[in-house]
Structures are given as structure tokens and as C-alpha cells.
Write an enzyme that holds these catalytic residues in place. Structure first.
Site, PDB file in Angstrom:
ATOM      1  N   ASN A   9       0.879  -1.169   0.000  1.00 49.49           N
ATOM      2  CA  ASN A   9       0.000   0.000   0.000  1.00 49.49           C
ATOM      3  C   ASN A   9       0.915   1.218   0.000  1.00 49.49           C
ATOM      4  O   ASN A   9       1.462   1.577   1.033  1.00 49.49           O
ATOM      5  CB  ASN A   9      -0.891  -0.040   1.254  1.00 49.49           C
ATOM      6  CG  ASN A   9      -1.768   1.192   1.378  1.00 49.49           C
ATOM      7  OD1 ASN A   9      -1.855   1.997   0.456  1.00 49.49           O
ATOM      8  ND2 ASN A   9      -2.419   1.349   2.528  1.00 49.49           N
ATOM      9  N   LYS A  11       0.207   4.236  -0.432  1.00 46.82           N
ATOM     10  CA  LYS A  11      -0.433   5.447   0.101  1.00 46.82           C
ATOM     11  C   LYS A  11      -0.145   6.633  -0.826  1.00 46.82           C
ATOM     12  O   LYS A  11      -0.055   6.444  -2.040  1.00 46.82           O
ATOM     13  CB  LYS A  11       0.013   5.693   1.541  1.00 46.82           C
ATOM     14  CG  LYS A  11      -0.195   4.433   2.402  1.00 46.82           C
ATOM     15  CD  LYS A  11      -0.054   4.660   3.864  1.00 46.82           C
ATOM     16  CE  LYS A  11      -0.283   3.344   4.596  1.00 46.82           C
ATOM     17  NZ  LYS A  11      -0.237   3.466   6.042  1.00 46.82           N
ATOM     18  N   HIS A  97      -9.663   1.389   4.416  1.00 47.91           N
ATOM     19  CA  HIS A  97      -8.435   1.604   5.191  1.00 47.91           C
ATOM     20  C   HIS A  97      -8.734   2.598   6.314  1.00 47.91           C
ATOM     21  O   HIS A  97      -9.485   3.553   6.116  1.00 47.91           O
ATOM     22  CB  HIS A  97      -7.326   2.134   4.273  1.00 47.91           C
ATOM     23  CG  HIS A  97      -5.989   2.110   4.943  1.00 47.91           C
ATOM     24  ND1 HIS A  97      -5.617   3.054   5.866  1.00 47.91           N
ATOM     25  CD2 HIS A  97      -4.967   1.229   4.859  1.00 47.91           C
ATOM     26  CE1 HIS A  97      -4.401   2.753   6.321  1.00 47.91           C
ATOM     27  NE2 HIS A  97      -3.979   1.647   5.723  1.00 47.91           N
ATOM     28  N   GLU A  99      -7.113   4.978   7.467  1.00 44.86           N
ATOM     29  CA  GLU A  99      -6.808   6.386   7.146  1.00 44.86           C
ATOM     30  C   GLU A  99      -7.957   7.017   6.375  1.00 44.86           C
ATOM     31  O   GLU A  99      -8.273   8.185   6.563  1.00 44.86           O
ATOM     32  CB  GLU A  99      -5.485   6.461   6.352  1.00 44.86           C
ATOM     33  CG  GLU A  99      -4.292   6.192   7.267  1.00 44.86           C
ATOM     34  CD  GLU A  99      -3.068   5.629   6.565  1.00 44.86           C
ATOM     35  OE1 GLU A  99      -2.997   5.647   5.323  1.00 44.86           O
ATOM     36  OE2 GLU A  99      -2.167   5.150   7.290  1.00 44.86           O
ATOM     37  N   GLU A 169      -5.971  -4.643  10.353  1.00 40.41           N
ATOM     38  CA  GLU A 169      -4.896  -3.668  10.578  1.00 40.41           C
ATOM     39  C   GLU A 169      -5.183  -2.871  11.848  1.00 40.41           C
ATOM     40  O   GLU A 169      -5.967  -1.908  11.814  1.00 40.41           O
ATOM     41  CB  GLU A 169      -4.823  -2.687   9.405  1.00 40.41           C
ATOM     42  CG  GLU A 169      -4.495  -3.325   8.081  1.00 40.41           C
ATOM     43  CD  GLU A 169      -3.856  -2.321   7.132  1.00 40.41           C
ATOM     44  OE1 GLU A 169      -2.758  -2.604   6.659  1.00 40.41           O
ATOM     45  OE2 GLU A 169      -4.444  -1.244   6.907  1.00 40.41           O
ATOM     46  N   GLY A 175       2.138   2.242  10.714  1.00 41.73           N
ATOM     47  CA  GLY A 175       3.142   3.303  10.576  1.00 41.73           C
ATOM     48  C   GLY A 175       3.818   3.688  11.882  1.00 41.73           C
ATOM     49  O   GLY A 175       4.535   4.684  11.938  1.00 41.73           O
ATOM     50  N   SER A 215       3.010  -2.148  10.469  1.00 39.49           N
ATOM     51  CA  SER A 215       4.445  -2.276  10.758  1.00 39.49           C
ATOM     52  C   SER A 215       4.985  -3.673  10.508  1.00 39.49           C
ATOM     53  O   SER A 215       5.848  -4.162  11.238  1.00 39.49           O
ATOM     54  CB  SER A 215       4.748  -1.797  12.187  1.00 39.49           C
ATOM     55  OG  SER A 215       4.398  -0.436  12.325  1.00 39.49           O
TER      56      SER A 215
HETATM   57  P1  PGA Z   1       2.518   0.181   7.664  1.00 40.82           P
HETATM   58  O1  PGA Z   1       1.091   0.473   6.978  1.00 40.82           O
HETATM   59  O2  PGA Z   1       3.014  -1.123   7.108  1.00 40.82           O
HETATM   60  O3  PGA Z   1       3.372   1.350   7.248  1.00 40.82           O
HETATM   61  O4  PGA Z   1       2.295   0.121   9.123  1.00 40.82           O
HETATM   62  C1  PGA Z   1       0.185  -0.563   6.723  1.00 40.82           C
HETATM   63  C2  PGA Z   1      -1.070  -0.001   6.097  1.00 40.82           C
HETATM   64  O5  PGA Z   1      -1.473   1.102   6.467  1.00 40.82           O
HETATM   65  O6  PGA Z   1      -1.683  -0.642   5.229  1.00 40.82           O
END
Ligand code: PGA
Length: 252
Positions: A9, A11, A97, A99, A169, A175, A215
Site C-alpha cells: 500500500n 499510500k 483503510h 486512514e 490492521e 506506521g 508495521s
Molecule cells: P505500515 O502500513 O506497514 O506502514 O504500518 C500498513 C497499512 O497502512 O496498510
């Protein structure tokens, strides 16, 4: 055997040229080192999808949008429909997601429209769910996630449900560098699979790919993926470097 999936992803990262370079690098390493029983997906910005589809070996690498519009078409300035995504050659779409739920106010109602349009256009939704830190600390994560599922993908017909993948998630792990422990991941993945079994039966539950996201990196992928209910990962930060991403794919 259910499908193992490792999806990147990206982003809102990389300009087009950087994105193509990254896609090329992933394509090269997947061709030479990638475990071929794992479906690899690149979740790129909309602007990159067509080029990434042209760049990678699509027999081996799937391409995903990170979102799609909740309407089929029309006067919705700035939106990109599921049909448009499909017409680029992409075959997946990440939906729900955290976000998008948090920063763009995506509700279960919006997600249901997006899910329906994605499925109508033969895109495979990677449906995201997961709790924030306060919910995890209160120990109510299972009920929280179950509610997210009840309000969205559990409303699908069993035929449609079979076409989706789920990404669990935990928001506190996205992140942050803090990864869910292998036990925490297995516990909630098993819970999710159990709720799918209650709703759609064992066979469908056993066939549903449930990915872990938050992460995930080469150093912890192997332990996470060794769990019986963890079928791969949705990878943010570590999908931005081809070597890290392949390190995760090879975690299987
Ligand atoms: P990350 O993000 O691996 O940077 O923690 C995962 C995601 O948001 O899909």
C-alpha cells in the site's frame, strides 16, 4: 488451500517516475526470488495504475487502487470510479483503510456502496478493519472488529463474500513501528475467521484470505505469517523498498 497474498500500500507516496522504478524493482525481484504460491499486489496511487500495469508481469503481480468512488459515474469532481479502475487493468481495490475512515469520513454506508461497485466491476476488494489503541487497551477489539464486519462485508451474499480478502490492521500498529505480536495477530485472525464461519459456514471461512497489516517488515513477517490464520500482509512503509517488500514476501 486459501490464497496467500502480500499487498503493498504505497499510500500518497512516489511521483509517477519513482512509482514506475519501484514497480520495476519489485517485478525484477519477484521474478527472480518471489515464492510463486504468493499473490503479490501493488496498491499504487490512481495516477500510476495504468503505467504500473504496463510495467509489471501481471501474470505474477496484481495491481490495486487504494480506493474507489461510492458512485458509478457522474458529476462527482475528483472521484475515480470502480469501472475506471478496472479499465486500467488493475484487479484489486483496497477499501475501508483506517486512514480513509479517519481522515475522509468513510462510513460503513459509504463502504457498502464501494464494495458493491468494486464487485460489480470484478475488482477484488481488500477490505480493511481494525481497532484504535484505546479499544485494544480496553480489551474490546473483537467486538469492535465484529461490528465493522457486521455493518459491511457480512451484508454481502455468500457468493460475493467469497470474492473478497480481508486485512486486519490495528490502527496502533500502522506506521508506528509497533507490530502486533504474533499471538495478538493469530488470536484476532482466528476470531475473525470464526465469525465468518458463523455467518457463512466453515468452507467459506477456511477459504477467506485474512491479511495482517501494521508495521509488518522483513524481520517480523516470518513469525506473523507462520500463524495458521494469517494469510499474508498489507504492507505500507516496507512496501516502498523492493528488497524489504520481497523480504516480506519470502516470509512465507
Ligand atoms: P505500515 O502500513 O506497514 O506502514 O504500518 C500498513 C497499512 O497502512 O496498510
Amino acid at each position: 488451500m486459501r490464497q496467500k497474498i502480500v499487498a503493498g500500500n504505497w499510500k500518497c507516496n512516489t511521483n509517477l517516475q519513482e512509482g514506475i522504478e519501484l514497480a520495476k524493482a519489485v517485478d525484477t525481484v519477484v521474478a527472480s526470488k518471489g515464492a510463486d504460491d504468493v499473490v503479490v499486489v501493488l496498491g499504487t496511487p490512481f495516477t500510476h495504475i495504468t503505467k504500473v500495469v504496463e510495467t509489471v508481469n501481471t501474470e505474477r503481480i496484481g495491481v490495486a487502487a487504494q480506493n474507489c468512488a461510492a458512485e458509478a459515474k457522474g458529476a462527482y469532481t475528483g472521484e475515480v470510479s470502480a469501472e475506471m479502475v478496472k479499465s486500467t487493468g488493475a484487479n484489486y481495490v483496497i477499501l475501508g483503510h483506517s486512514e480513509r475512515r479517519e481522515y475522509y469520513g468513510e462510513t460503513s454506508e459509504t463502504l457498502n456502496k464501494k464494495l458493491a461497485l468494486a464487485l460489480e466491476n470484478k475488482l477484488t476488494p481488500i477490505y480493511c478493519c481494525g481497532e484504535a489503541l484505546d479499544i485494544r487497551e480496553a480489551g474490546t477489539q473483537n467486538a469492535f472488529v465484529k461490528k465493522q464486519l457486521d455493518e459491511t462485508i457480512f451484508k454481502l451474499s455468500s457468493d460475493d463474500f467469497k470474492k473478497i480478502a480481508i486485512a486486519y490492521e490495528p490502527i496502533w500498529a500502522i506506521g508506528t513501528g509497533v507490530t502486533a505480536s504474533s499471538e495478538q495477530a493469530q488470536e484476532i485472525h482466528a476470531f475473525i475467521r470464526g465469525t465468518i464461519a458463523e455467518k457463512f459456514g466453515n468452507e467459506i471461512a477456511e477459504g477467506t484470505s485474512i491479511l495482517y497489516g501494521g508495521s509488518c517488515k522483513p524481520s517480523n513477517a516470518k513469525e506473523l505469517f507462520a500463524n495458521k490464520d494469517v494469510d499474508g500482509g498489507l504492507i505500507g512503509g516496507a512496501s516502498m523498498k523492493a528488497e524489504d517488500f520481497i523480504g516480506i514476501i519470502n516470509g512465507f
